[in-house]
Structure formats: C-alpha cells, structure tokens
Design a protein around this motif. Structure first.
Motif, PDB file in Angstrom:
ATOM      1  N   ILE A 168       6.607   5.569   4.092  1.00  3.59           N
ATOM      2  CA  ILE A 168       6.349   5.845   2.680  1.00  3.59           C
ATOM      3  C   ILE A 168       7.091   4.809   1.848  1.00  3.59           C
ATOM      4  O   ILE A 168       8.306   4.650   1.974  1.00  3.59           O
ATOM      5  CB  ILE A 168       6.804   7.265   2.294  1.00  3.59           C
ATOM      6  CG1 ILE A 168       6.069   8.307   3.155  1.00  3.59           C
ATOM      7  CG2 ILE A 168       6.549   7.520   0.816  1.00  3.59           C
ATOM      8  CD1 ILE A 168       6.549   9.728   2.927  1.00  3.59           C
ATOM      9  N   THR A 201      -1.605   0.033   2.530  1.00  3.29           N
ATOM     10  CA  THR A 201      -2.368   1.253   2.831  1.00  3.29           C
ATOM     11  C   THR A 201      -3.375   1.017   3.954  1.00  3.29           C
ATOM     12  O   THR A 201      -3.701   1.944   4.699  1.00  3.29           O
ATOM     13  CB  THR A 201      -3.082   1.786   1.572  1.00  3.29           C
ATOM     14  OG1 THR A 201      -3.919   0.758   1.021  1.00  3.29           O
ATOM     15  CG2 THR A 201      -2.061   2.218   0.529  1.00  3.29           C
ATOM     16  N   SER A 253      -2.020   2.004   7.139  1.00  2.00           N
ATOM     17  CA  SER A 253      -1.708   3.437   7.217  1.00  2.00           C
ATOM     18  C   SER A 253      -0.365   3.810   6.597  1.00  2.00           C
ATOM     19  O   SER A 253       0.168   4.898   6.860  1.00  2.00           O
ATOM     20  CB  SER A 253      -1.752   3.931   8.676  1.00  2.00           C
ATOM     21  OG  SER A 253      -3.039   3.708   9.217  1.00  2.00           O
ATOM     22  N   HIS A 254       0.186   2.927   5.754  1.00  2.00           N
ATOM     23  CA  HIS A 254       1.393   3.287   5.016  1.00  2.00           C
ATOM     24  C   HIS A 254       0.986   4.003   3.731  1.00  2.00           C
ATOM     25  O   HIS A 254      -0.090   3.771   3.180  1.00  2.00           O
ATOM     26  CB  HIS A 254       2.212   2.044   4.682  1.00  2.00           C
ATOM     27  CG  HIS A 254       2.664   1.287   5.892  1.00  2.00           C
ATOM     28  ND1 HIS A 254       3.538   1.822   6.818  1.00  2.00           N
ATOM     29  CD2 HIS A 254       2.348   0.035   6.340  1.00  2.00           C
ATOM     30  CE1 HIS A 254       3.747   0.944   7.778  1.00  2.00           C
ATOM     31  NE2 HIS A 254       3.040  -0.145   7.512  1.00  2.00           N
ATOM     32  N   ARG A 255       1.866   4.862   3.246  1.00  2.00           N
ATOM     33  CA  ARG A 255       1.617   5.568   1.997  1.00  2.00           C
ATOM     34  C   ARG A 255       2.451   4.925   0.893  1.00  2.00           C
ATOM     35  O   ARG A 255       3.651   4.681   1.078  1.00  2.00           O
ATOM     36  CB  ARG A 255       1.989   7.041   2.133  1.00  2.00           C
ATOM     37  CG  ARG A 255       1.620   7.882   0.909  1.00  2.00           C
ATOM     38  CD  ARG A 255       2.093   9.316   1.060  1.00  2.00           C
ATOM     39  NE  ARG A 255       1.759  10.107  -0.115  1.00  2.00           N
ATOM     40  CZ  ARG A 255       2.340  11.260  -0.441  1.00  2.00           C
ATOM     41  NH1 ARG A 255       3.296  11.759   0.343  1.00  2.00           N
ATOM     42  NH2 ARG A 255       1.982  11.905  -1.527  1.00  2.00           N
ATOM     43  N   LEU A 301       3.740   5.181  -3.064  1.00  2.00           N
ATOM     44  CA  LEU A 301       3.917   6.026  -4.243  1.00  2.00           C
ATOM     45  C   LEU A 301       4.246   5.138  -5.435  1.00  2.00           C
ATOM     46  O   LEU A 301       5.313   4.512  -5.470  1.00  2.00           O
ATOM     47  CB  LEU A 301       5.045   7.030  -4.013  1.00  2.00           C
ATOM     48  CG  LEU A 301       4.957   7.884  -2.736  1.00  2.00           C
ATOM     49  CD1 LEU A 301       6.190   8.768  -2.609  1.00  2.00           C
ATOM     50  CD2 LEU A 301       3.677   8.716  -2.744  1.00  2.00           C
ATOM     51  N   ARG A 339      -4.530   2.898  -7.862  1.00  5.97           N
ATOM     52  CA  ARG A 339      -5.195   4.025  -7.200  1.00  5.97           C
ATOM     53  C   ARG A 339      -6.368   3.519  -6.351  1.00  5.97           C
ATOM     54  O   ARG A 339      -6.563   3.989  -5.212  1.00  5.97           O
ATOM     55  CB  ARG A 339      -5.676   5.034  -8.248  1.00  5.97           C
ATOM     56  CG  ARG A 339      -6.165   6.345  -7.652  1.00  5.97           C
ATOM     57  CD  ARG A 339      -6.552   7.342  -8.731  1.00  5.97           C
ATOM     58  NE  ARG A 339      -5.385   7.925  -9.409  1.00  5.97           N
ATOM     59  CZ  ARG A 339      -5.041   7.672 -10.657  1.00  5.97           C
ATOM     60  NH1 ARG A 339      -5.759   6.830 -11.400  1.00  5.97           N
ATOM     61  NH2 ARG A 339      -3.992   8.247 -11.201  1.00  5.97           N
ATOM     62  N   GLY A 348      -5.450   2.356  -3.032  1.00  5.44           N
ATOM     63  CA  GLY A 348      -5.020   3.359  -2.073  1.00  5.44           C
ATOM     64  C   GLY A 348      -3.689   4.011  -2.372  1.00  5.44           C
ATOM     65  O   GLY A 348      -3.199   4.829  -1.583  1.00  5.44           O
ATOM     66  N   ALA A 349      -3.086   3.689  -3.516  1.00  3.08           N
ATOM     67  CA  ALA A 349      -1.787   4.261  -3.859  1.00  3.08           C
ATOM     68  C   ALA A 349      -1.929   5.666  -4.407  1.00  3.08           C
ATOM     69  O   ALA A 349      -2.983   6.047  -4.942  1.00  3.08           O
ATOM     70  CB  ALA A 349      -1.086   3.382  -4.886  1.00  3.08           C
ATOM     71  N   ASP A 350      -0.851   6.437  -4.290  1.00  2.00           N
ATOM     72  CA  ASP A 350      -0.732   7.718  -4.984  1.00  2.00           C
ATOM     73  C   ASP A 350       0.080   7.467  -6.249  1.00  2.00           C
ATOM     74  O   ASP A 350       1.197   6.937  -6.186  1.00  2.00           O
ATOM     75  CB  ASP A 350      -0.006   8.748  -4.113  1.00  2.00           C
ATOM     76  CG  ASP A 350      -0.802   9.125  -2.877  1.00  2.00           C
ATOM     77  OD1 ASP A 350      -2.042   9.161  -2.962  1.00  2.00           O
ATOM     78  OD2 ASP A 350      -0.173   9.356  -1.827  1.00  2.00           O
TER      79      ASP A 350
END
Length: 370
Positions: A2, A27, A30-32, A34, A51, A54-56
């Motif tokens: 993360i 992303t 497969s990394h998240r 924020l 977004r 692929g970001a939150d």
C-alpha cells in the motif's frame, strides 16, 4: 504494497510525489495507491486522473499516511510528525543536515526514511537530486534578474544590459548541476558570468562546454571576495551531499558588496552557503541585510510545479517501483538506495548528518540487519 500519496503542506509547495502515470505503473503491478484528495491540484493533476489510473482517493492526510510506503516531495513538517511510525518507509527529500528537529522526530518514530537527495549511484551521481537542481539552477538566474529590478529592492540593473551599457555581473559559487544550469540561463540572457569551484576538472569542463564565454576561478577565500565584491547577482550553488553547506560569503563581506546586489542561495535547504541566509517561503521570499537582497526559498522548484513534478517523478519512479515490489530488500540490494537511507528503526544511517549534529552513526547495512 500500500503506497500513500499525501498532499504537500509546505508553504508554496505545489509539487506532488507521483503522477497519474506513475500510479498506473504501480497499480498494474497489483499495488494499492492511496491519494489524498487534491494532492495533485497544484500541478494541475486532478483526482479524476488519479482515479482513472487506479488510485483510491482518500479524504484526509492521515488516510494517505496510513500506507506502508509514503511517497512525497518535501520533508515532513511538524504537523505531519504524528503520522510517522515504525515499519513505515518514507521516500522524499529530507535535507536533514539543516534540520535537527526533523532528524530527531524521524529517529524517535522509528521510521525508515530514504532521502531523494542522498540516493547515489556507483559513479557518484545523485540521480534524484539532479532534476530539481536543474530546475533550481535555471530559476535562480530568473529570480535574480527579477529582484535586481529597482522596485524589488535591487540595483536597477537589466541582466543582459543593452548596447553601450554593461551587462550585470553574475557570480556563481559552485559549478555542479545548479551552477551549470544557472550559468546557462545567465549567459543566454547576456550577463557576464563567473563560476567558482574547488575542482579544477570541473572548471575545465565548464570552460570547454561554454566555449570560454564565462570566467572560471578556483574557489578560495581571496577569489570569492574579489568576485562577490563586484557582483550584481550572487548565486549560491554549493553542495555537500547529505551534509551542511559551508559558509563561503560571510556577514563581514556583505559590507563590501554593491548596495542593492542580490543573493540567491539555492544551498539554503542544506543550511545555506551565505552566513546571513535563512530559509524563506514563496509567500515571503526575500529579506535585506546590509542593503543586500537575499532570496532564500528552500523549495524553489515548487514555483513551477508541473514541470518539476514530471521531471522528478521521471527519475524517482524506478526506485519507487523497487521499494513497492521488494520493500526493505530493495534497500539491502541496491547500493543507490542504501546511500539514500537516512534513518531506520531509530538509527541514524547517514554519516554526514551524524557528523553535523554530533549524533551516533550506524552503518546503513548493519541497521537493516538488526
């Protein structure tokens, strides 16, 4: 892993640590990621772009700081110390030799802090410092030209002069990346330029690359005095990697300089190479000592954030990917990142910083084995 991307909080700082393209690269693996809402606004990068990559988008700084790896541009400010914690990796500019308080906060928190400015390759290059040094060097001449104008407190001199009137005298202390880029712009604007450096090979290089259009001098007390006493603009471009910059221009020397001359101390984020320098901000960038205008903004590239953000992330991205993919193993196996390690689990792992403050030093590889 993360990864957190908080919004910068330093005065006038509009850069951001990751671009949407960098987020997409993370992303895809497969990394998240924020991203604090509005983190990219200063560089005209929207939440929608992040977004889409692929970001939150998270509403608060604390949410972004909750990540395992935090990527920033500038050092944490006191308001951010609360977010520092053991087991977390911080990847950003730190400039610890000029900031005892931050150094202690990092040590007390137990965080693993890797400084962009001390990441060093085997050939001695500083790849993550170079892009911002290029920006700051070019800006230094532009800023100096602006503050030489009378209404800004300067001598009322046009940097390049006009036919029949001499151009400004620009003295650059240090012939590295900052100094070279400052000289490039100053010469392009028609100024008379002198560069001082302690390395003869560097002076030879500058003489060759600029085809003798600038003057070069060995950097010693006598030559510095002779140069700055007749200068209209002095640019401080000294770098001691990870360490505090030495004072090359003393308070006493200011009395012999031309009234209304301008000093732009790019080295201020490492303590400054002018004795009278102190950090200023984009909202209040200058002060005057002995009729000499001082411009000492510690995050100059923040004034041109879009250019600076993309230039920086172009260089940091491969290291960020390695940290995201491998965690601390990336530091153990990369000599460049090992040089960049400044603190880990309460240990100070950069010798120049330890010497500056008289604190215990731990070999970085040894600290990673404890």
């Amino acid at each position: 892993m993360i990864i957190g991307l908080p919004k910068e909080v330093k005065d006038g700082e509009n850069r951001v640590g990751l671009t949407p393209g960098a987020v997409k690269a993370l992303t895809r693996r497969s990394h998240r990621v924020l991203v604090e809402a509005g983190a990219g606004e200063g560089s005209f990068l929207t939440d929608e772009e992040y977004r889409a990559a692929g970001a939150d988008i998270v509403p608060h700084a604390a949410d972004a700081w909750a990540a395992e790896l935090v990527v920033k541009v500038k050092e944490p400010l006191p308001s951010e110390y609360q977010y520092l914690r053991p087991g977390q990796i911080l990847f950003t500019y730190l400039h610890l030799a000029a900031n005892r308080e931050l150094t202690q906060a990092l040590l007390d928190s137990g965080i693993t802090a890797i400084a962009y400015e001390t990441v060093q390759t085997e050939d001695g290059k500083l790849p993550l410092l170079m892009p911002m040094s290029e920006v700051a060097g070019r800006m230094a001449t532009q800023v100096g030209a602006t503050y030489l104008e009378k209404h800004n407190g300067g001598r009322g001199i046009l940097l390049g002069g006009v036919p029949g009137v001499a151009p400004a005298s620009v003295v650059i202390l240090g012939g590295g990346t900052v100094g070279t880029n400052a000289a490039k712009v100053a010469l392009g604007m028609g100024a008379q330029v002198t560069v001082l450096d302690i390395h003869h090979e560097r002076l030879q290089y500058l003489d060759d690359v600029f085809h003798g259009r600038l003057q070069t001098r060995a950097s010693n007390e006598y030559n510095i005095e002779q140069a700055v006493f007749t200068a209209d603009l002095v640019i401080g471009a000294v770098l001691i990697p990870g360490g505090r910059a030495p004072w090359l221009v003393t308070r006493k020397m200011l009395a012999h300089m031309r009234k209304g001359a301008v000093i732009v101390d790019v080295a201020v984020d490492q303590g400054g190479c002018i004795e009278t320098s102190r950090p200023t901000t984009h909202s209040n960038p200058t002060f005057v000592v002995d009729d000499i205008v001082h411009y000492c903004v510690a995050n100059m590239p923040g004034a041109v954030p879009r250019t600076s953000t993309f230039a920086l992330v172009n260089q940091t991205m491969s290291y960020t990917l390695n940290l995201a993919n491998q965690g601390l193993d990336a530091v153990r196996t990369s000599q460049a990142l090992l040089h960049g390690l400044n603190t880990h689990r309460g240990h100070l792992t950069h010798k120049a910083v330890a010497e500056t403050f008289g604190l215990p030093y731990t070999d970085p590889l040894q600290s990673l084995q404890t």
